[in-house]
Enzyme design. Structure first.
Site, PDB file in Angstrom:
ATOM      1  N   GLU A 100       0.817  -1.163   0.057  1.00 61.69           N
ATOM      2  CA  GLU A 100       0.102  -0.063   0.002  1.00 61.69           C
ATOM      3  C   GLU A 100       0.728   1.346   0.275  1.00 61.69           C
ATOM      4  OE1 GLU A 100      -4.103  -1.143   1.815  1.00 61.69           O
ATOM      5  OE2 GLU A 100      -2.820  -0.632   3.347  1.00 61.69           O
ATOM      6  N   CYS A 126       1.524  -2.198  15.283  1.00 62.54           N
ATOM      7  CA  CYS A 126       1.375  -1.810  13.675  1.00 62.54           C
ATOM      8  C   CYS A 126       0.660  -3.097  13.010  1.00 62.54           C
ATOM      9  CB  CYS A 126       2.783  -1.626  13.299  1.00 62.54           C
ATOM     10  SG  CYS A 126       3.037  -1.300  11.764  1.00 62.54           S
ATOM     11  N   SER A 173      12.163   6.704   7.888  1.00 62.65           N
ATOM     12  CA  SER A 173      11.551   6.590   9.190  1.00 62.65           C
ATOM     13  C   SER A 173      12.192   5.069   9.658  1.00 62.65           C
ATOM     14  CB  SER A 173      10.130   6.631   9.150  1.00 62.65           C
ATOM     15  OG  SER A 173       9.674   6.182  10.741  1.00 62.65           O
ATOM     16  N   GLY A 203       7.138  -1.958   6.041  1.00 62.30           N
ATOM     17  CA  GLY A 203       8.331  -2.258   5.994  1.00 62.30           C
ATOM     18  C   GLY A 203       9.308  -1.526   6.753  1.00 62.30           C
ATOM     19  N   GLU A 204      10.538  -2.072   6.982  1.00 63.42           N
ATOM     20  CA  GLU A 204      11.675  -1.185   7.681  1.00 63.42           C
ATOM     21  C   GLU A 204      12.421  -0.953   6.807  1.00 63.42           C
ATOM     22  OE1 GLU A 204      12.139   0.273  10.715  1.00 63.42           O
ATOM     23  OE2 GLU A 204      14.332   0.627   9.533  1.00 63.42           O
ATOM     24  N   CYS A 213       6.288  -4.682  15.702  1.00 57.95           N
ATOM     25  CA  CYS A 213       5.772  -3.487  16.441  1.00 57.95           C
ATOM     26  C   CYS A 213       4.530  -3.905  17.142  1.00 57.95           C
ATOM     27  CB  CYS A 213       5.954  -2.281  16.163  1.00 57.95           C
ATOM     28  SG  CYS A 213       7.832  -1.947  15.530  1.00 57.95           S
ATOM     29  N   CYS A 250       3.810   8.278   0.786  1.00 61.96           N
ATOM     30  CA  CYS A 250       4.496   7.626   1.709  1.00 61.96           C
ATOM     31  C   CYS A 250       4.370   6.158   1.088  1.00 61.96           C
ATOM     32  CB  CYS A 250       3.381   7.440   2.752  1.00 61.96           C
ATOM     33  SG  CYS A 250       3.867   6.348   4.273  1.00 61.96           S
ATOM     34  N   CYS A 290      -0.445   6.230   9.950  1.00 65.42           N
ATOM     35  CA  CYS A 290       0.390   5.348  10.521  1.00 65.42           C
ATOM     36  C   CYS A 290       0.039   4.052  11.027  1.00 65.42           C
ATOM     37  CB  CYS A 290       1.258   6.064  11.587  1.00 65.42           C
ATOM     38  SG  CYS A 290       2.055   7.688  10.792  1.00 65.42           S
ATOM     39  N   CYS A 330       6.632  -6.734   7.029  1.00 65.34           N
ATOM     40  CA  CYS A 330       7.639  -6.209   7.975  1.00 65.34           C
ATOM     41  C   CYS A 330       7.996  -7.461   9.040  1.00 65.34           C
ATOM     42  CB  CYS A 330       7.224  -4.953   8.607  1.00 65.34           C
ATOM     43  SG  CYS A 330       8.399  -4.002   9.450  1.00 65.34           S
TER      44      CYS A 330
HETATM   45  N1  SAH Z   1       9.555   0.727   9.844  1.00 70.02           N
HETATM   46  C1  SAH Z   1       9.594   2.148   9.856  1.00 70.02           C
HETATM   47  C2  SAH Z   1       8.518   2.792   8.952  1.00 70.02           C
HETATM   48  C3  SAH Z   1       7.159   2.359   8.793  1.00 70.02           C
HETATM   49  S1  SAH Z   1       6.034   2.952  10.251  1.00 70.02           S
HETATM   50  C4  SAH Z   1       9.453   2.580  11.488  1.00 70.02           C
HETATM   51  O1  SAH Z   1       9.281   1.826  12.193  1.00 70.02           O
HETATM   52  O2  SAH Z   1       9.668   3.818  11.537  1.00 70.02           O
HETATM   53  C5  SAH Z   1       5.832   4.516   9.850  1.00 70.02           C
HETATM   54  C6  SAH Z   1       5.584   5.113  11.515  1.00 70.02           C
HETATM   55  O3  SAH Z   1       4.237   4.826  11.841  1.00 70.02           O
HETATM   56  C7  SAH Z   1       6.589   4.552  12.546  1.00 70.02           C
HETATM   57  O4  SAH Z   1       6.624   5.797  13.307  1.00 70.02           O
HETATM   58  C8  SAH Z   1       5.538   3.675  13.135  1.00 70.02           C
HETATM   59  O5  SAH Z   1       6.013   3.318  14.508  1.00 70.02           O
HETATM   60  C9  SAH Z   1       4.267   4.329  13.168  1.00 70.02           C
HETATM   61  N2  SAH Z   1       3.098   3.490  13.612  1.00 70.02           N
HETATM   62  C10 SAH Z   1       2.667   2.049  13.371  1.00 70.02           C
HETATM   63  N3  SAH Z   1       1.729   1.812  13.661  1.00 70.02           N
HETATM   64  C11 SAH Z   1       1.259   2.769  14.179  1.00 70.02           C
HETATM   65  C12 SAH Z   1      -0.250   3.058  14.891  1.00 70.02           C
HETATM   66  N4  SAH Z   1      -0.979   2.118  14.817  1.00 70.02           N
HETATM   67  N5  SAH Z   1      -0.408   4.157  15.406  1.00 70.02           N
HETATM   68  C13 SAH Z   1       0.336   5.236  15.079  1.00 70.02           C
HETATM   69  N6  SAH Z   1       1.642   5.144  14.714  1.00 70.02           N
HETATM   70  C14 SAH Z   1       1.891   3.667  14.147  1.00 70.02           C
END
Ligand code: SAH
Length: 357
Positions: free
Chosen positions: A95, A127, A204, A172-173, A124, A113, A346, A120
C-alpha cells in the site's frame, strides 16, 4: 530457465548508458529512455514513442519493466488522503499513501508515503504491517514505481500536479532494505529524473542502529525519523521488539553520532497508547531522555489496528503529556492524522488479498 532480467525502473542513467553501449545502441537513447521511465513514469515500452521499435525490442530482452499495477484506490472523505493498493509482478501487494496539504499555503505540498518491503519483520506491537511478518524486500524500481505511478494518476486529473515530498514510512523497515532504499533515494533525487531534493525525503526507522550511521554518512541531507514510542527499555522492549537488540542507550548514542555527522535535527515519533506509555511519568522520562538532543517530537495518538487491542489515551491525558514536554523546552507537535477513515494512517497499512478490506 532464463536469467532474471534487470528492472528498468531500478537502473541509474549511467547503467542504462552502459547497457545501451553493450547492445550497440547509441548512447543518447539511454537518456531518452531514462526520461520516459523516471520523469514521465511510463509503464510500458510501447509508450516510448521516440525510441525505435527495434531498440525497444532489443532492450526488452535484457531489462524488464516489472509492471506494478494499481489494483484499487480509496480517498478519505475527511481530508482527501488517498491510499493505493499496488500489485507487484509476483502478485504480492503493498500500500502507498498520498497526502495533500493545505491548498491555501503558498506552495502546495503533495507527499507520497512509500512502502519498502512486503510485510515487515519488526513486529511492533501496535502496527498492522508486522502482523503477517516479512514476505520480501522491494526492489528499488518497485519503491520508485510507487512514486511514479501515483504521480501519473495525479497528472491525469490535474496536469500541474506533482509530488513534492517522499517519506519512506509505508510498509516495512527501510533500513533493513538498505541497498534498495539507497538506490531508490538516488533515483528520485536524480536531476534527470524526479529531481526530488534530499531535504524533501524522510526515512523512518524503528532503530536499526548500524544503518543509522550509514544513512548519516551516505545521505546527510535526508530527514531521519526515529520511531521511539517509549522512554524506558522495559516498555520499548515490548512495543518495538528490535529494542532488545539495540536498546535505548545504543540508539541514543547513534542519534548523537547522527547529529554530529549531519548537523541535522532528528524527528522522534511517539504513538501515545493508553495505559502503556502516556502517563505524566512517561512524559518526564521522555524529556529526560531527549532533553539535550537537537530534535523534534511528533506525538501521535495511536491509530487503531483491530488485532492489537491498543487504544488512545483520553484527551486530557494527551494534553498533559504535551504540556510537560513543552514546559521542558521541547519542540512538540501533536500530529494531524490523515486518512484514518480509510485505514491509511500510520501503522494501518497491510498486505491485502484482492477483494479484502
Ligand atoms: N518501519 C519504519 C517505517 C514504517 S512505520 C518505522 O518503524 O519507523 C511508520 C510510522 O508509523 C512509525 O513511526 C511507526 O512506529 C508508526 N506506527 C505504526 N503503527 C502505528 C499505529 N497503530 N499508530 C500510530 N503510529 C503507528
Amino acid at each position: 530457465m532464463s536469467l532474471p532480467l534487470l528492472l528498468l525502473r531500478s537502473l541509474y542513467l549511467t547503467e542504462l548508458q552502459q547497457l545501451c553501449q553493450n547492445q550497440a545502441i547509441p548512447r543518447f537513447r539511454a537518456g531518452q529512455i531514462y526520461t520516459w521511465v523516471q520523469v514521465k513514469g511510463v509503464a510500458d515500452w510501447e509508450e516510448m514513442s521516440n525510441v525505435p521499435l527495434a531498440i525497444r525490442e532489443k532492450l526488452s530482452q535484457v531489462v524488464e519493466f516489472a509492471p506494478v499495477q494499481i489494483l484499487r484506490s480509496q480517498t478519505s472523505r475527511r481530508d482527501g488522503t488517498r491510499k493505493y493498493l499496488f500489485e507487484l509482478a509476483d502478485q504480492q501487494t503493498v500500500e502507498t499513501v498520498l497526502m495533500l496539504y493545505d491548498r491555501a499555503k503558498a506552495r502546495d505540498r503533495a507527499t507520497v508515503c512509500v512502502s519498502t518491503q512486503v510485510g515487515c519483520a519488526m513486529k511492533c506491537a501496535f502496527c498492522a504491517t508486522g502482523l503477517t511478518g516479512l514476505v520480501r524486500n522491494l526492489a528499488a524500481g518497485e519503491i520508485v514505481g510507487q512514486v511514479l505511478d501515483v504521480q501519473r494518476v495525479m497528472r491525469r486529473e490535474d496536469t500541474d500536479a506533482g509530488i513534492t515530498n517522499v517519506v519512506f514510512m509505508g510498509m516495512g523497515e527501510p533500513l533493513q532494505n538498505y541497498a534498495n532504499l539507497s538506490r531508490a533515494i538516488n533515483l528520485l533525487n536524480s536531476t534527470q529524473g524526479q529531481n526530488i531534493g534530499m531535504r524533501r525525503m524522510t526515512v523512518s526507522t524503528c532503530g536499526v542502529v548500524p544503518r543509522i550511521i550509514d544513512l548519516a554518512r551516505d545521505f546527510p541531507q535526508i530527514t531521519l525519523a526515529i520511531s521511539l514510542h517509549a522512554p524506558r527499555d522495559a516498555v520499548r522492549d515490548r512495543l518495538v521488539p528490535i529494542n532488545r537488540h539495540y536498546p535505548l542507550q545504543e540508539l541514543m548514542t547513534a542519534c548523537r553520532k547522527y547529529i554530529e555527522i549531519t548537523n541535522k535535527r532528528i524527528t522522534f515519533e511517539y504513538a501515545l497508547i493508553k495505559g502503556v506509555n502516556s502517563s505524566a511519568q512517561d512524559a518526564r522520562d521522555l524529556s529526560a531522555l531527549l532533553g539535550n538532543l537537537q530534535c523534534h517530537l511528533n506525538l501521535i495518538p495511536v491509530n487503531s489496528v483491530q488485532e492489537t487491542g491498543l487504544t488512545r489515551p483520553a484527551a486530557a491525558e494527551t494534553k498533559e503529556f504535551v504540556r510537560i514536554l513543552t514546559a521542558a523546552g521541547m519542540e512538540v507537535t501533536l500530529r494531524e492524522e490523515k486518512g484514518t477513515d480509510i485505514d491509511a494512517a500510520c501503522g494501518q497499512l497491510r498486505k491485502r488479498q484482492d477483494g479484502e478490506g
